[in-house]
Design a protein around this motif. Structure first.
Motif, short mmCIF file in Angstrom:
data_model
loop_
_atom_site.label_atom_id
_atom_site.label_comp_id
_atom_site.label_asym_id
_atom_site.label_seq_id
_atom_site.Cartn_x
_atom_site.Cartn_y
_atom_site.Cartn_z
N UNK A 17 0.78 -1.23 0.00
CA UNK A 17 0.00 0.00 0.00
C UNK A 17 0.81 1.28 0.00
N UNK A 18 2.13 1.19 -0.08
CA UNK A 18 2.99 2.38 -0.10
C UNK A 18 3.23 2.78 -1.55
N UNK A 19 2.69 3.92 -1.94
CA UNK A 19 2.80 4.39 -3.31
C UNK A 19 3.20 5.86 -3.33
N UNK A 20 3.73 6.34 -4.45
CA UNK A 20 4.10 7.76 -4.53
C UNK A 20 2.88 8.65 -4.33
N UNK A 21 3.13 9.82 -3.76
CA UNK A 21 2.06 10.78 -3.53
C UNK A 21 2.57 12.18 -3.80
N UNK A 67 1.22 15.70 2.83
CA UNK A 67 0.91 14.95 4.04
C UNK A 67 1.73 13.66 4.11
N UNK A 68 2.00 13.22 5.33
CA UNK A 68 2.74 11.99 5.55
C UNK A 68 1.80 10.81 5.39
N UNK A 69 1.96 10.06 4.32
CA UNK A 69 1.11 8.90 4.07
C UNK A 69 1.81 7.59 4.41
N UNK A 70 3.14 7.62 4.45
CA UNK A 70 3.92 6.41 4.70
C UNK A 70 4.99 6.74 5.74
N UNK A 71 5.21 5.83 6.67
CA UNK A 71 6.29 5.96 7.64
C UNK A 71 6.92 4.59 7.84
N UNK A 72 8.15 4.59 8.34
CA UNK A 72 8.86 3.33 8.56
C UNK A 72 9.47 3.32 9.96
N UNK A 73 9.54 2.12 10.52
CA UNK A 73 10.21 1.93 11.80
C UNK A 73 10.90 0.58 11.80
#
Length: 277
Positions: free
Chosen positions: A219-223, A227-233
């Motif tokens: 579900x991580x796609x370019x935008x 706004x922050x649509x994707x984050x990683x940890x």
């Protein structure tokens, strides 16, 4: 315009003498970095200690909290980093540690930072020149830390991010094993893209098209939106940058949750799960 996050061995070879090279050799539980650096490194490189130069002391913010801007600026200047001089970072861990230096420099405003794709192994495999000894910092740096140039999320808003990517190995994400932190599992709603999936069999980052397909599957796609649509940890906020780099190659802007799993579980009231979407 900022630069592409990667540089290859021939590219770095051509630039030696005109870029700052930072050696971020580090592996959790592995051999000491300074000894490996002294045994051989890219000519002109300066050794960077991930624990002291690129992290604050462990605490409620996790095992590798971000350094304060003042502390990072002081470390960068001591390492000879200059605001208008390009920087190349590398390690012997496929970019997992070097990514931390890349992210911190970018976050604090440096516009020309690249990771050596394939790291020290690629440099040796392609017969790059090798220097031995403790190395010498090529003069004091003048880098000024201006935080905020890359997105971050914290424990208060990480659950609001539409796509939260857990970069740890699948068995840690599923809660089957937890070799480091006292609690197993993952943040509710997170999807899993282990950093190993970003790489080819040769230890280089996969092409952009392949990475776009990999991240689109969760579900991580370019935008185009701000706004922050994707984050990683990850476990402590270090190796998550590997996924952030991979997504940048794919054209996806992703925020970092610096506290990551070790920071999240520091508050026992926060929810955890082992259920997979």
């Amino acid at each position: 315009m900022t630069t592409h996050p990667l540089i290859d061995v021939p590219g770095l070879n051509r630039l030696l003498g005109s870029v700052s090279v930072l050696d971020v050799r580090y592996r959790m539980g592995g051999p000491p970095g300074p000894a490996a650096f002294a045994a051989g490194h890219v000519p002109g490189a300066v050794y960077v200690d991930l624990e002291t130069d690129l992290s604050a002391p462990p605490g409620p913010g996790g095992r590798h909290p971000l350094p304060t801007p003042a502390d990072f600026e002081a470390a960068a200047r001591r390492l000879g980093v200059r605001s208008e001089r390009p920087v190349v970072v590398y390690d012997d861990w496929a970019g997992h540690a070097a990514g931390r230096a890349w992210w911190l420099l970018r976050y604090h405003g440096h516009r020309d930072v690249r990771i050596l794709d394939g790291g020290w192994a690629a440099w040796r495999a392609e017969h790059g020149p090798v220097e031995t000894g403790p190395g010498t910092v090529p003069g004091a740096g003048d880098f000024t830390a201006r935080p905020g140039h890359l997105p971050v999320v914290d424990a208060e808003n990480v659950l609001d991010v539409p796509v939260l990517v857990d970069a740890r190995a699948a068995e840690r994400y599923r809660g089957e094993v937890e070799p480091i932190d006292p609690v197993a599992g993952h943040i509710p709603g997170a999807v899993n893209v282990p950093t190993a999936k970003n790489l080819t069999a040769e230890g280089r980052f996969r092409p952009a098209a392949e990475l776009r397909e990999l991240y689109a599957a969760v579900g991580a796609t370019p935008s185009e939106a701000d706004e922050v649509r994707v984050a990683a940890y990850c476990g402590s906020g270090v190796t998550a940058v590997h996924d952030i780099v991979a997504m940048e190659i794919a054209g996806i802007t992703a925020a970092l949750y610096p506290g990551s799993w070790s920071g999240w579980i520091a508050d026992p009231s926060r929810p955890v799960t082992s259920e997979c979407p």
